[in-house]
Design an enzyme around this catalytic site. Sequence first.
Site, PDB file in Angstrom:
ATOM      1  CD  GLU A 159      -2.832  -1.250   2.338  1.00 43.68           C
ATOM      2  OE1 GLU A 159      -2.770  -0.436   3.247  1.00 43.68           O
ATOM      3  OE2 GLU A 159      -3.574  -2.371   2.434  1.00 43.68           O
ATOM      4  CG  ASN A 200      -0.434  -7.137  -1.122  1.00 47.10           C
ATOM      5  OD1 ASN A 200      -1.025  -7.832  -2.159  1.00 47.10           O
ATOM      6  ND2 ASN A 200      -1.057  -7.009   0.135  1.00 47.10           N
ATOM      7  CD  GLU A 266      -4.491  -8.038   1.681  1.00 49.69           C
ATOM      8  OE1 GLU A 266      -5.097  -7.317   2.062  1.00 49.69           O
ATOM      9  OE2 GLU A 266      -3.027  -7.820   2.021  1.00 49.69           O
ATOM     10  CG  ASP A 268     -12.363  -9.048   2.359  1.00 46.24           C
ATOM     11  OD1 ASP A 268     -12.365  -8.088   1.762  1.00 46.24           O
ATOM     12  OD2 ASP A 268     -11.746  -9.130   3.473  1.00 46.24           O
TER      13      ASP A 268
END
Length: 350
Positions: A159, A200, A266, A268
């Site tokens: 990030e 990432n 990741e 969701d």
Amino acid sequence: MKRRWFFASVLFIVSASLSLAFSSYSLPNSVTLRSLAEKRGIEIGAAVAIPPLKTDPMYPQLLASQFNSASAENVMKFEYLHPQPNTYTFNEADTLVDFAKSHNMTVHAHVLVWHIQLPKWLTEGKFSRDQLITILRDHIHKVVGYYKGKVQAWDVVNEALNDDGTLRNTIWLQGIGPDYIEMAFRWAREADPNVELYYNDFGADGFGPKSDAVYNLVKKLKAKQVPITGVGLQMHVGLGWAPPKRDVIANINRLGDLGLNVHISEMDVQTYDGARTEEEKLQKAANIYADMMSACLSNKACKSFTVWGLTDKFSWLPGFTGKPNSPLLFNTNYRPNPAYYALIDVLQNK
Ligand code: XIL
């Protein structure tokens, strides 16, 4: 004798609740996400939390049967591994690594350089540029060295970009400058010549200024021979905000063309709005999962598909958003959500 009865009853209760939990399966027991992903040549992973791994009997059972990769949800972050300037604590992370090894799973280690979940001694200290460089270099050398040969991949930088594509103003950018990114990759490579190294980020899954910025960043790193293996597309999405499948495919293609691996790292799906009934929400989430898995399967560069948690019971999202959520593949009772069957279907038939 008493002990034996005790263990027999525990075993009975565990297996009875497992068969209850899976009674809605219309699939033979041998068909799992794990078995199908292995056939398709991709990894299927889940972020793992240590407390339920240790105390909730269903949790390790489900993890090892459905997944062949484990990401550390928290325990490999700076504040956990390095709580004091001269103290490293590896116990909890070792629990995960040992579990993965004994169940023939790979470990995706997360994360070396991030601006969140840092220890106070670091965020509240006053350090010169050289001191901060030494701190970060030592941290990376120490933890990557410790897990050398034991984990398959590290998220090296997490990030680092804002939504508009500029560099995020973090302790690392302020204290070291933009070079911290390539330094981190090089230090990780020094400590383990074989481990895979990832950049990432979230909100860079499809197209837009941020995904362009990720692309440009990793392209520059490649051009400078910085040791980077691939990009993790976090894929934290919601019913009302998921990137179109075609954009994700195009993004995976352009990253793959740079010679990089891609991970859905990741995933969701936030479900608290965007549809009327609970059933409709779960079905919409399932469609999004199916789209993203099929995007991943469309290009050999996409090697891994990881969900950010095993069951809705332990998802970070209700706490983080303050809203009820069913974002994962299994519900709070460990029963499969429609998203689970959607992934099975894509892996089996598409
Ligand atoms: C989250 C964890 O799931 C939570 O338990 C923790 O409190 C905060 O971090 N992007 C990341 C992950 O890279 O590390 C975050 O994990 C979720 C967003």
